[in-house]
Each structure stands twice: as C-alpha cells, then as structure tokens.
Design an enzyme around this catalytic site. Structure first.
Site, PDB file in Angstrom:
ATOM      1  N   ILE A  65       0.871  -1.184   0.000  1.00 47.75           N
ATOM      2  CA  ILE A  65       0.000   0.000   0.000  1.00 47.75           C
ATOM      3  C   ILE A  65       0.905   1.230   0.000  1.00 47.75           C
ATOM      4  O   ILE A  65       1.585   1.507   0.992  1.00 47.75           O
ATOM      5  CB  ILE A  65      -0.924   0.007   1.237  1.00 47.75           C
ATOM      6  CG1 ILE A  65      -1.725  -1.301   1.325  1.00 47.75           C
ATOM      7  CG2 ILE A  65      -1.855   1.211   1.198  1.00 47.75           C
ATOM      8  CD1 ILE A  65      -2.595  -1.602   0.135  1.00 47.75           C
ATOM      9  N   GLU A 115     -18.979  10.699  14.446  1.00 48.26           N
ATOM     10  CA  GLU A 115     -18.396   9.837  15.479  1.00 48.26           C
ATOM     11  C   GLU A 115     -18.003  10.656  16.687  1.00 48.26           C
ATOM     12  O   GLU A 115     -18.161  10.221  17.836  1.00 48.26           O
ATOM     13  CB  GLU A 115     -17.169   9.106  14.919  1.00 48.26           C
ATOM     14  CG  GLU A 115     -16.542   8.081  15.850  1.00 48.26           C
ATOM     15  CD  GLU A 115     -15.441   8.623  16.750  1.00 48.26           C
ATOM     16  OE1 GLU A 115     -14.927   7.861  17.581  1.00 48.26           O
ATOM     17  OE2 GLU A 115     -15.094   9.825  16.645  1.00 48.26           O
ATOM     18  N   HIS A 125      -7.736  16.369  19.149  1.00 48.77           N
ATOM     19  CA  HIS A 125      -8.898  17.264  19.211  1.00 48.77           C
ATOM     20  C   HIS A 125      -8.493  18.732  19.265  1.00 48.77           C
ATOM     21  O   HIS A 125      -9.170  19.540  19.904  1.00 48.77           O
ATOM     22  CB  HIS A 125      -9.798  16.907  20.398  1.00 48.77           C
ATOM     23  CG  HIS A 125     -10.617  15.674  20.175  1.00 48.77           C
ATOM     24  ND1 HIS A 125     -11.573  15.228  21.055  1.00 48.77           N
ATOM     25  CD2 HIS A 125     -10.630  14.783  19.144  1.00 48.77           C
ATOM     26  CE1 HIS A 125     -12.137  14.135  20.592  1.00 48.77           C
ATOM     27  NE2 HIS A 125     -11.575  13.836  19.431  1.00 48.77           N
ATOM     28  N   ASP A 147       2.315   3.905   7.761  1.00 50.55           N
ATOM     29  CA  ASP A 147       2.660   2.895   6.768  1.00 50.55           C
ATOM     30  C   ASP A 147       2.512   1.488   7.348  1.00 50.55           C
ATOM     31  O   ASP A 147       1.941   0.584   6.711  1.00 50.55           O
ATOM     32  CB  ASP A 147       4.085   3.123   6.287  1.00 50.55           C
ATOM     33  CG  ASP A 147       4.460   2.256   5.099  1.00 50.55           C
ATOM     34  OD1 ASP A 147       3.590   2.025   4.232  1.00 50.55           O
ATOM     35  OD2 ASP A 147       5.612   1.786   5.035  1.00 50.55           O
TER      36      ASP A 147
END
Length: 513
Positions: free
Chosen positions: A44, A171, A297, A312
């Site tokens: 990926i 969420e 946050h 990664d």
C-alpha cells in the site's frame, strides 16, 4: 476518535437510532476462521495515503478549518472519497441522518462479488471535531482505508467473502453515524456482516501500537470471532518485529455499535491523549511521558501531525488482514464460460405470481413438459427448446388451442436469487411469443433483470391484430451493470385486452463471463 467524556454525553443525548448499552447481542453468528486459501496483500503506497490526507487538509482549510458534522468540510470529504471509489468500480451509497439539528452522512462502498452472506466490513470515521481538520483523528484511518479499497480494485482482488467499507459521520459526537447504520439495517442484512474492522487514529506522531483486545487477554474481549481478527492483525507486526499491546473494547470508537449486536470486531490504534510510558518508549521509540497525539482534538491536528512510519505499518497490517480474512476466490472462468444456467429440466425455485398482482385466470406460467398447439396453421405453444421442460403459459395442450392459453390478464414468474460474480457479462435465453389476429397492443411478453437497486427490461414483445406463429429465438443482453450483485429474472406475459389467444415461453437461461 471521541473522548470518553464526549462519548458519555453523546450517547445520553441521542434519542433516535442510538447505540444502546445492553442491546441484544445474538443476531450475528461468530466470524469464521480465515479461509485456508489466501493471496498475499499488495504493498500500500504511503505516498498515495499521504495524498489523500493532503486532500482532506485542503478541504478543511477551504471550509473553516474543520471537517465536522454539519459543516461543509464534512460533506466535501464524503464527496472526495466517494468520487475515488466510484471511479474504481465500487457500488457506493450515501446514507443521511439528522443529529443536533444538522444533516450527517455515512458513505458505504461495496466491492462487487464475494459471498454477501459472509460480509467482511472495514470502517473509519471521516468527521473531525470543530477545533481542527482532524488529519490524524481520523483522516489517518479514513485515508488508509480508502487507499486499501483502491488497491483492491487495482489488484482485481476476488475474495471469497463480500467486502464492504464504511466512512462514518458524527463519530466525535457519540458514534452517531455508525450507530445509525447498524441500528437501521434490517436484522437479516445485519446478520450477514460477520466481521467488522475499525481503524481510528493510526498515524499518531508519538505512536504506540495497539490492537483491540479480541481474545480478552487483558480482561475485555470482544464477541466470538474477535480473537481471530486480533490474531490476524497482530501477525503483520510480528513479521516486522514490532510488539503490539492490547487496547480495550470500551466502545470508544465505531466498533461499539457492531459489537453490541454480537458482530466480531477488531482494529488498530496508535494512541490519543494518553501518555506513552517509559517502557513503551523503550520498545517503540518516541518520547516517554508525552501524549501519543499532542494535537488530539486540537487545531494543530494537521498534515504535519502524522508519523509516517506508524501510518505505513498500520496500512500494511490492515491490507494483510483484509486479504487474509477475505480469502481468495475460485479461479476466474475463461471468457465466455458459463457461470449460471437453467434449462428448466429441474426445479430451481421459480416463483409464480411473486408479488401477488397477477390476474390471469388460465394459462398461468408453469415449469412443465410443454405440448405443442396450433390453430389454422399458426403455431402457438411450442415443445421445449431443449429437453422436456420449459417455463410456459400452461404446459398441457388441452382439447383445443384455446383450452390452456393465457386468459384474463397478467401472469408472471420470477427466478430464485442469482449471485453474479464480478465478471458476469451476458444473459441469454430462448423465448417464444405467439398469438392470433384477435390479439392487440394490450398483450405482451417481457423479460426483466431485477437487481437490488432497480430493473432492466431485456425483452419486450407486444401483441398485434395479426397471426404470429411461435418460434424459439435466442435473446442476449449485457448485464455487466449487475456484476457482483444478486439478481432475479422476472418473466411476464399478458392477455390484457379482450379475450385473445396468446402463448409465451422461456427456456435455456444462461449467464456467461
């Protein structure tokens, strides 16, 4: 990721479609063990994941600095992810809900193919808090899942299990979006989701490496099947010699609504406002007695608030889990190879009058040994196109041509569900339609393909005031738009006007790659 304080407030405030502690948890069977046959996950590319994060940062910067519920930055984030998935061949849908006077959204994406009764779902929340762009929380999980979904398309991965991805809204206000999705699913559909993988904050700048405690080794295990998910997630880190610690199933992220229904779950996490211990710094590196994410946050949760190595590693672990748990499918059929057939010789559960609206009084569709009839040289009902049986409007000949022909209105028959693989392309079938010159435009014979989101008419023959002699013909139709879906074949015929002599039949249904 919501804080524990925010979670308690959000759950208490939710009046509709809420995550309700103590809800029944028996609807979903435990997740099966990974299939014995699996293919290796691809690499990926970290650069691709970072490019998605850059886009999410740009969206936030252009929309008041955040991507929060009810804000334009969140809808723009949904649109960005959806556009990428649509272009890759996913079947996407946007589910809306209302909370705190604003509209929120979930994005659901299904990869065509696989066993839809054994769905592996992967999710991440896409919203940020109002204070900042939310690039680690949870752009990291959202971008990682997006790039893995795109890798599935690039690799043309054909797993045994059906794959579904979700990007959740609100969420940060108490798992609102994921709760709405799970709670509003029909029980039969919810039971098809056997496993759920959740990824929330997987690139924290001072990272820890945590896996949800599926086996309960730290005292808070998940539903049956969760231990296997944890084992598979940890396996990648074992292969690169990175130790992993447990994090509790405490309902802190979007797996909460799934485990309340007994759905096996698992996921990875690199830490939020908690502080890294000296022992953790010793084994993982980074700074002891410093928060895993100092910008949790906060307005500084930007593109610079990401540890590339952690991102990664977690992306690769997720891909490994999906490829392992999804399993590899059977080898592809050769081009033109038959992947479904029904010669009507055996009962494959065609249903007559499936929606209860038929009005025909005679000549209703039936699977049977069709007997030929004719009138003054016009062939009407025909013997089967092959073998003995066909789907016809009254199989018996009767005392004359008009005894068992179609009378009184419409008759219909529908096949059992047909699960199409991702490379299904062509439907073919034999058909005939015959009538005398007392027919008219109210008479017809139609064949439709019915999918989960609509239908396509692939044959439409109308009557006329002329003798039409029956003859078996072959019709073909491209049904690649339904590839990966479950379809039914619907056959309809009508003697719709004044009494006419009408006959119709279907035989030798085939679907090929």
């Amino acid at each position: 990721m919501r804080s524990r304080i925010t979670a308690a407030v959000g759950a208490a405030a939710l009046a509709v479609s809420a995550f309700v502690p103590g809800a029944t948890a028996s609807a979903a069977p435990s997740a099966p063990a990974p299939p014995a046959t699996a293919v290796a996950a691809p690499n990926i590319p970290l650069a691709n994941v970072k490019a998605h994060l850059a886009q999410l940062q740009s969206i936030a910067s252009s929309n008041g600095g955040n991507r929060a519920h009810g804000r334009p930055g969140f809808r723009a984030s949904i649109d960005y992810v959806k556009g990428k998935l649509d272009a890759a061949g996913y079947q996407t849908s946007v589910q809306s809900f209302s909370y705190n006077g604003a509209t929120g959204y979930n994005l659901i994406a299904d990869w065509p193919g696989g066993d839809t009764n054994n769905t592996l779902m992967t999710g991440a929340h896409l919203d940020s808090v109002n204070a900042g762009p939310g690039i680690n929380d949870n752009g990291s999980g959202s971008a990682g899942n997006l790039e893995i979904a795109l890798a599935i398309a690039r690799e043309s991965y054909k797993p045994k299990r059906h794959l579904r991805f979700g990007w959740w809204g609100a969420e940060e206000l108490g798992l609102i979006g994921s709760s709405h999705y799970v709670d509003t699913l029909a029980a039969a559909e919810r039971s098809k989701i056997k496993s759920y993988l959740n990824f929330d904050m997987i690139g924290s700048p001072n990272p820890g490496y945590f896996a949800y405690d599926g086996d309960g080794s730290s005292g808070s295990g998940g539903p049956a099947g969760s231990a296997e998910i944890e084992r598979v997630l940890r396996a990648y880190f074992t292969s690169i010699n990175v130790p992993v610690e447990d994090t509790a199933f405490d309902g802190r992220s979007d797996y909460g609504p799934f485990i309340e229904y007994g759905i096996a779950a698992g996921g990875l996490f690199t830490g939020a406002e908690g502080r890294k211990t000296a022992a953790q710094a010793q084994k993982w590196g980074g700074q002891a007695n410093v928060a895993y994410d100092r910008c949790y946050h906060a307005s500084c949760d930007t593109s610079s608030n990401i540890n590339d190595t952690a991102l990664d590693r977690n992306d690769q672990a997720i891909a490994n889990a999906i490829w392992t748990l999804g399993g590899s499918g059977d080898p592809d059929p050769e081009p033109g190879e038959t992947i479904y057939s029904d010669d009507l010789e055996t009962d494959k559960s065609w249903a007559v009058n499936p929606d209860g609206t038929d009005t025909a009084t005679a000549g209703k569709f039936e699977r049977g040994a069709s007997q030929a009839t004719s009138y003054s040289g016009t062939s009407l009902q025909l013997a089967a196109a092959g073998g003995s049986n066909a789907l016809v409007t009254g199989a018996s000949a009767g005392t004359d041509a008009g005894t068992n022909d179609l009378d009184g209105g419409k008759t219909s028959a529908q096949s059992a569900p047909i699960a199409l693989p991702a490379d299904a392309k062509t439907l073919s079938f034999a058909w005939n339609f015959a009538h005398l010159n007392n027919s008219g435009t109210d008479d017809y014979f139609r064949v439709r393909v019915v999918g989960p989101n609509g239908s396509t008419t692939v044959l439409d023959q109308g009557g006329s005031a002329a003798n039409r002699s029956g003859a078996w013909q072959t019709q073909t139709a491209n049904i690649s738009a339904y590839a990966g879906q479950s379809i039914r074949i619907l056959v309809e015929a009508a003697d719709g006007g004044t009494g006419s002599l009408v006959e119709a039949g279907l035989d030798n249904v085939k679907i090929t790659k």
